[in-house]
Design an enzyme around this catalytic site. Structure first.
Site, PDB file in Angstrom:
ATOM      1  N   ASP A  83      93.322  37.874  40.287  1.00 18.62           N
ATOM      2  CA  ASP A  83      93.310  38.533  41.590  1.00 18.62           C
ATOM      3  C   ASP A  83      93.884  39.939  41.503  1.00 18.62           C
ATOM      4  OD1 ASP A  83      95.865  37.581  41.028  1.00 18.62           O
ATOM      5  OD2 ASP A  83      95.779  36.021  42.539  1.00 18.62           O
ATOM      6  N   ASP A  99     102.876  27.791  49.477  1.00 14.92           N
ATOM      7  CA  ASP A  99     101.946  27.210  50.453  1.00 14.92           C
ATOM      8  C   ASP A  99     100.759  26.514  49.781  1.00 14.92           C
ATOM      9  OD1 ASP A  99     100.431  29.310  49.515  1.00 14.92           O
ATOM     10  OD2 ASP A  99     100.095  30.249  51.479  1.00 14.92           O
ATOM     11  N   HIS A 108      98.735  27.843  47.385  1.00 12.39           N
ATOM     12  CA  HIS A 108      97.606  28.672  46.928  1.00 12.39           C
ATOM     13  C   HIS A 108      97.536  28.751  45.418  1.00 12.39           C
ATOM     14  CE1 HIS A 108     100.472  32.324  47.210  1.00 12.39           C
ATOM     15  NE2 HIS A 108     100.139  32.260  45.937  1.00 12.39           N
ATOM     16  N   GLU A 128      94.322  31.084  49.948  1.00 14.18           N
ATOM     17  CA  GLU A 128      95.316  30.555  50.873  1.00 14.18           C
ATOM     18  C   GLU A 128      94.786  29.286  51.546  1.00 14.18           C
ATOM     19  OE1 GLU A 128      98.154  31.642  50.618  1.00 14.18           O
ATOM     20  OE2 GLU A 128      98.397  33.811  50.859  1.00 14.18           O
TER      21      GLU A 128
HETATM   22  C1  F6R Z   1      99.094  35.589  40.684  1.00 13.02           C
HETATM   23  C2  F6R Z   1      98.547  34.530  41.500  1.00 13.02           C
HETATM   24  C3  F6R Z   1      99.379  33.718  42.425  1.00 13.02           C
HETATM   25  C4  F6R Z   1     100.739  33.300  41.843  1.00 13.02           C
HETATM   26  C5  F6R Z   1     101.518  32.513  42.883  1.00 13.02           C
HETATM   27  C6  F6R Z   1     102.888  32.108  42.372  1.00 13.02           C
HETATM   28  O1  F6R Z   1      98.061  36.189  39.917  1.00 13.02           O
HETATM   29  O2  F6R Z   1      97.375  34.340  41.453  1.00 13.02           O
HETATM   30  O3  F6R Z   1      98.671  32.561  42.766  1.00 13.02           O
HETATM   31  O4  F6R Z   1     100.533  32.520  40.700  1.00 13.02           O
HETATM   32  O5  F6R Z   1     101.681  33.305  44.029  1.00 13.02           O
HETATM   33  O6  F6R Z   1     103.658  33.253  42.160  1.00 13.02           O
HETATM   34  P1  F6R Z   1     105.049  33.185  41.378  1.00 13.02           P
HETATM   35  O7  F6R Z   1     104.714  32.769  39.983  1.00 13.02           O
HETATM   36  O8  F6R Z   1     105.570  34.586  41.430  1.00 13.02           O
HETATM   37  O9  F6R Z   1     105.882  32.195  42.085  1.00 13.02           O
END
Ligand code: F6R
Length: 264
Positions: A65, A134, A136, A141
């Site tokens: 992303d 959440d 994702h 989301e």
């Molecule tokens: C990042 C991504 C997100 C993160 C998720 C967890 O490229 O796609 O899905 O993996 O937000 O983030 P952290 O690891 O910072 O808790």
């Protein structure tokens, strides 16, 4: 789904690095995630690259992303983050690391172009994933279509709050992103999801033991024939069948069956 519960963050990083390393060879296509969770794994892989013959030459990588609206080269853009945290420290060619173009004028065209690039590369061999509080994955989301492809998404207020730590404040976090869809993600050959810390316990329980539902986008892993969740004890705290997963893992490693016959 293979559930691997380990004592701490370091053990998670080591096991995840072992799994990713087993895919590294010329021509391999790696799916990389940003965020805090995979940083330990990246550091481990950098160390292995420096101290042994682990080479990423000839590999390609695709990011999950990218924020919309950050100028290219912005230090919090995911393209820049992965370069800083991982890819500039190994021998993968910089032009072989691609992410969706969140600075494009035509975001829909950029999303379609990204899908084409993944297809032209022959698909992703292994996709690294973190999970949001959440539920994702990527930035899909709650409510995301289980068959979605790369597209524009609006961040949940919970995600904006969670990611404020990377920016000066929540008001500086972009509200929109381009993200691989859940359908794009499950096309990868192997899904490797990492989770660390008590803040991820609910999401881990929901994705592994809750219903397969757009309400918890990470539950789409239940649909994949080769999904591995590697988490620490804190992130595993809310699992109903934790003892069973530990017993499976213990029995498999005692019989040295892990590589030969992982349990899906
Ligand atoms: C990042 C991504 C997100 C993160 C998720 C967890 O490229 O796609 O899905 O993996 O937000 O983030 P952290 O690891 O910072 O808790």
């Amino acid at each position: 789904m293979e559930m691997v519960i380990l004592e701490d963050e370091q053990a998670v990083a080591r096991r995840a690095a072992d799994i990713l390393e087993s895919y590294v060879r010329p021509g391999a296509t790696l799916g990389l995630a940003t965020g805090s969770t995979p940083l330990g794994m990246y550091r481990d892989l950098i160390r292995r690259h420096r101290s042994s013959s682990l080479s990423f030459a000839g590999c390609r990588a695709f990011l999950l992303d990218e924020y919309v609206g950050l100028p290219s080269g912005h230090e919090q853009s995911y393209r820049e983050t992965i370069r800083r945290e991982f890819t500039r420290e190994i021998d993968i060619a910089d032009d072989q690391v691609l992410g969706p173009d969140g600075s494009a004028q035509d975001l829909w065209a950029a999303a379609q172009e990204y899908e084409r690039a993944i297809t032209d590369a022959g698909g992703v061999d292994i996709q690294v994933l973190g999970v949001g509080t959440d539920g994702h994955i990527g930035f899909n989301e709650p409510g995301s279509s289980l068959v979605s492809r790369t597209r524009l998404k609006t961040l949940h207020s919970q995600t904006v709050e969670d990611n404020a730590r990377f920016f000066g404040s929540a008001s500086e976090v972009p509200r929109h992103v381009l993200t691989q869809g859940l359908g794009t993600i499950v096309d990868a050959g192997h899904l490797l999801l990492l989770a660390i810390g008590p803040g991820k316990a609910q999401a881990v329980a929901a994705l592994a033991e809750g219903p397969l539902s757009a309400n918890c986008p990470a539950s789409v892993l239940q649909w994949h024939p080769r999904a591995t969740v590697v988490c620490d004890e804190a992130a595993a705290a809310d699992l109903r069948h934790g003892e069973y997963y530990r017993a499976v893992l213990q029995a498999a490693s005692a019989r040295q069956l892990r590589r030969v016959a992982p349990e899906g």
